[in-house]
Design a protein around this motif. Structure first.
Motif, PDB file in Angstrom:
ATOM      1  N   ARG A  95       0.833  -1.207   0.000  1.00 55.68           N
ATOM      2  CA  ARG A  95       0.000   0.000   0.000  1.00 55.68           C
ATOM      3  C   ARG A  95       0.863   1.249   0.000  1.00 55.68           C
ATOM      4  N   ILE A  96       1.865   1.256   0.852  1.00 57.35           N
ATOM      5  CA  ILE A  96       2.727   2.433   0.970  1.00 57.35           C
ATOM      6  C   ILE A  96       3.459   2.679  -0.345  1.00 57.35           C
ATOM      7  N   VAL A  97       4.012   1.612  -0.926  1.00 56.79           N
ATOM      8  CA  VAL A  97       4.729   1.766  -2.190  1.00 56.79           C
ATOM      9  C   VAL A  97       3.770   2.256  -3.274  1.00 56.79           C
ATOM     10  N   GLY A  98       2.565   1.677  -3.321  1.00 56.18           N
ATOM     11  CA  GLY A  98       1.588   2.096  -4.313  1.00 56.18           C
ATOM     12  C   GLY A  98       1.245   3.563  -4.201  1.00 56.18           C
ATOM     13  N   LEU A  99       0.998   4.035  -2.989  1.00 62.58           N
ATOM     14  CA  LEU A  99       0.679   5.453  -2.790  1.00 62.58           C
ATOM     15  C   LEU A  99       1.888   6.334  -3.057  1.00 62.58           C
ATOM     16  N   GLU A 100       3.061   5.826  -2.709  1.00 66.04           N
ATOM     17  CA  GLU A 100       4.272   6.621  -2.888  1.00 66.04           C
ATOM     18  C   GLU A 100       4.578   6.862  -4.360  1.00 66.04           C
ATOM     19  N   ILE A 101       4.260   5.916  -5.215  1.00 68.56           N
ATOM     20  CA  ILE A 101       4.564   6.096  -6.636  1.00 68.56           C
ATOM     21  C   ILE A 101       3.439   6.813  -7.367  1.00 68.56           C
ATOM     22  N   GLY A 102       2.350   7.138  -6.646  1.00 67.25           N
ATOM     23  CA  GLY A 102       1.343   7.989  -7.267  1.00 67.25           C
ATOM     24  C   GLY A 102      -0.050   7.429  -7.379  1.00 67.25           C
ATOM     25  N   ALA A 103      -0.330   6.249  -6.813  1.00 71.57           N
ATOM     26  CA  ALA A 103      -1.703   5.751  -6.829  1.00 71.57           C
ATOM     27  C   ALA A 103      -2.588   6.654  -5.966  1.00 71.57           C
ATOM     28  N   ASP A 104      -3.832   6.827  -6.382  1.00 67.41           N
ATOM     29  CA  ASP A 104      -4.747   7.698  -5.659  1.00 67.41           C
ATOM     30  C   ASP A 104      -5.532   6.958  -4.584  1.00 67.41           C
ATOM     31  N   ASP A 105      -5.677   5.657  -4.735  1.00 67.62           N
ATOM     32  CA  ASP A 105      -6.388   4.879  -3.729  1.00 67.62           C
ATOM     33  C   ASP A 105      -5.966   3.426  -3.862  1.00 67.62           C
ATOM     34  N   TYR A 106      -6.343   2.625  -2.854  1.00 64.76           N
ATOM     35  CA  TYR A 106      -5.883   1.237  -2.771  1.00 64.76           C
ATOM     36  C   TYR A 106      -6.967   0.456  -2.045  1.00 64.76           C
ATOM     37  N   ILE A 107      -7.475  -0.590  -2.675  1.00 62.81           N
ATOM     38  CA  ILE A 107      -8.522  -1.375  -2.043  1.00 62.81           C
ATOM     39  C   ILE A 107      -8.200  -2.857  -2.226  1.00 62.81           C
ATOM     40  N   ALA A 108      -8.348  -3.620  -1.146  1.00 66.51           N
ATOM     41  CA  ALA A 108      -7.960  -5.035  -1.158  1.00 66.51           C
ATOM     42  C   ALA A 108      -9.136  -5.921  -1.560  1.00 66.51           C
ATOM     43  N   LYS A 109      -8.817  -6.998  -2.280  1.00 70.31           N
ATOM     44  CA  LYS A 109      -9.791  -8.034  -2.599  1.00 70.31           C
ATOM     45  C   LYS A 109      -9.923  -8.975  -1.408  1.00 70.31           C
ATOM     46  N   PRO A 110     -11.088  -9.566  -1.181  1.00 66.81           N
ATOM     47  CA  PRO A 110     -12.342  -9.298  -1.895  1.00 66.81           C
ATOM     48  C   PRO A 110     -12.933  -7.958  -1.491  1.00 66.81           C
ATOM     49  N   PHE A 111     -13.544  -7.275  -2.439  1.00 66.29           N
ATOM     50  CA  PHE A 111     -14.090  -5.956  -2.154  1.00 66.29           C
ATOM     51  C   PHE A 111     -15.581  -5.925  -2.475  1.00 66.29           C
ATOM     52  N   HIS A 112     -16.262  -4.967  -1.895  1.00 73.60           N
ATOM     53  CA  HIS A 112     -17.664  -4.735  -2.212  1.00 73.60           C
ATOM     54  C   HIS A 112     -17.734  -3.736  -3.354  1.00 73.60           C
ATOM     55  N   LEU A 113     -18.512  -4.040  -4.372  1.00 72.71           N
ATOM     56  CA  LEU A 113     -18.590  -3.170  -5.532  1.00 72.71           C
ATOM     57  C   LEU A 113     -19.068  -1.771  -5.175  1.00 72.71           C
ATOM     58  N   ARG A 114     -19.965  -1.676  -4.207  1.00 73.48           N
ATOM     59  CA  ARG A 114     -20.454  -0.355  -3.823  1.00 73.48           C
ATOM     60  C   ARG A 114     -19.358   0.488  -3.177  1.00 73.48           C
ATOM     61  N   GLU A 115     -18.434  -0.175  -2.453  1.00 73.21           N
ATOM     62  CA  GLU A 115     -17.323   0.565  -1.866  1.00 73.21           C
ATOM     63  C   GLU A 115     -16.364   1.047  -2.960  1.00 73.21           C
ATOM     64  N   VAL A 116     -16.073   0.168  -3.931  1.00 73.59           N
ATOM     65  CA  VAL A 116     -15.226   0.580  -5.049  1.00 73.59           C
ATOM     66  C   VAL A 116     -15.857   1.780  -5.755  1.00 73.59           C
ATOM     67  N   HIS A 117     -17.176   1.708  -5.955  1.00 75.41           N
ATOM     68  CA  HIS A 117     -17.881   2.802  -6.634  1.00 75.41           C
ATOM     69  C   HIS A 117     -17.790   4.095  -5.829  1.00 75.41           C
ATOM     70  N   ALA A 118     -17.974   3.995  -4.518  1.00 79.44           N
ATOM     71  CA  ALA A 118     -17.922   5.181  -3.668  1.00 79.44           C
ATOM     72  C   ALA A 118     -16.540   5.830  -3.738  1.00 79.44           C
ATOM     73  N   ARG A 119     -15.504   5.025  -3.692  1.00 83.71           N
ATOM     74  CA  ARG A 119     -14.146   5.570  -3.753  1.00 83.71           C
ATOM     75  C   ARG A 119     -13.858   6.151  -5.125  1.00 83.71           C
ATOM     76  N   LEU A 120     -14.374   5.494  -6.162  1.00 89.61           N
ATOM     77  CA  LEU A 120     -14.199   5.997  -7.518  1.00 89.61           C
ATOM     78  C   LEU A 120     -14.872   7.356  -7.681  1.00 89.61           C
ATOM     79  N   LYS A 121     -16.083   7.492  -7.177  1.00 84.32           N
ATOM     80  CA  LYS A 121     -16.792   8.769  -7.274  1.00 84.32           C
ATOM     81  C   LYS A 121     -16.060   9.859  -6.511  1.00 84.32           C
ATOM     82  N   SER A 122     -15.447   9.498  -5.383  1.00 86.53           N
ATOM     83  CA  SER A 122     -14.684  10.470  -4.615  1.00 86.53           C
ATOM     84  C   SER A 122     -13.493  10.985  -5.419  1.00 86.53           C
ATOM     85  N   ILE A 123     -12.795  10.087  -6.108  1.00 88.15           N
ATOM     86  CA  ILE A 123     -11.670  10.490  -6.953  1.00 88.15           C
ATOM     87  C   ILE A 123     -12.138  11.404  -8.068  1.00 88.15           C
ATOM     88  N   LEU A 124     -13.244  11.037  -8.718  1.00 86.76           N
ATOM     89  CA  LEU A 124     -13.745  11.845  -9.828  1.00 86.76           C
ATOM     90  C   LEU A 124     -14.214  13.214  -9.361  1.00 86.76           C
TER      91      LEU A 124
END
Length: 242
Positions: A95-124
């Motif tokens: 996670r730290i490496v991902g954020l350090e190189i420029g990722a905007d968010d990080y979510i672990a599998k298995p994930f809930h689609l509604r949570e992915v959507h909520a985070r995606l909308k926040s980024i947009l």
């Protein structure tokens, strides 16, 4: 399709698991997004040459020699398109490496689609320009030590007037600091100010973001003059505002 939820945003899903690709495609197309998929790095590069995307959903473990972190570095070297990392490896270091190189968010599998959507909308939402009013808006610009941070244009200019590219996370972090200059901010407060939601409380996520920001605004990132650590508490922005 839920017509009242059409978004027009274009998503690129990069994942070697066809079930994940199919699941994300069905869900986000039903929500009104355009979705294109890639199974590996080579296919991802081909998709990126063909068109532009609003967000890339990128798996960490991929075949072909280049994993998600390698591809995130490659993307970030060429573009500031938001990257959301999706992975079954729920590892703090990843996670730290991902954020350090420029990722905007990080979510672990298995994930809930509604949570992915909520985070995606926040980024947009963070990247969406404000609707232009009838009267020309007054731009909000904050200066510090001959730097200029244009909050309206989401633009940073160095003392020579050159633009310094910031990722979404870096811009939000710098904005939080200039708006609270001279105040010691805990990592929890910074997480809230820059993400607008509650995340797992691992302090090194914020630390990694600050390391990246220091590299862009400090003369000597190892001896920072603007963003200083307060041992056991958090960070304080000590630059003098113009």
């Amino acid at each position: 399709m839920a017509a009242n939820q059409h978004h027009d945003a274009q998503l690129l899903v990069v994942d070697d698991d066809p079930r994940i690709r199919q699941m994300l495609t069905r869900y986000f197309e039903d929500e009104g997004y355009g979705v294109v998929c890639a199974a590996d790095g080579a296919e991802m590069r081909s998709r990126l040459r063909q068109r532009n995307f609003d967000v890339i959903l990128l798996d960490l473990v991929l075949p072909g020699g280049a994993d998600g972190l390698d591809l995130a570095r490659e993307i970030r070297a060429q573009s500031d398109v938001p990257i959301m990392m999706l992975t079954g490896r729920d590892d703090v270091v990843d996670r730290i490496v991902g954020l350090e190189i420029g990722a905007d968010d990080y979510i672990a599998k298995p994930f809930h689609l509604r949570e992915v959507h909520a985070r995606l909308k926040s980024i947009l939402r963070r990247r969406q320009p404000q609707a232009r009013p009838a009267e020309p808006p007054v731009e909000e610009v904050v200066g510090f030590e001959d730097w200029k941070l244009n909050l309206s244009r989401r633009q940073l200019l160095d003392p020579e007037g050159r633009e310094v590219e910031l990722t979404t996370g870096e811009f939000e972090m710098l904005t939080a600091f200039v708006r609270h200059a001279g105040r010691v901010l805990t990592r929890e407060v910074l997480m809230d100010l820059t993400r607008g939601r509650s995340l797992e409380a691992f302090d090194r996520t914020i630390d990694a973001q600050i390391v990246r920001l220091r590299r862009k605004i400090e003369t000597d990132p190892k001896r920072p003059q603007f963003i200083k650590a307060v041992r056991g508490v958090g960070y304080v922005f000590t630059a003098k505002l113009d």
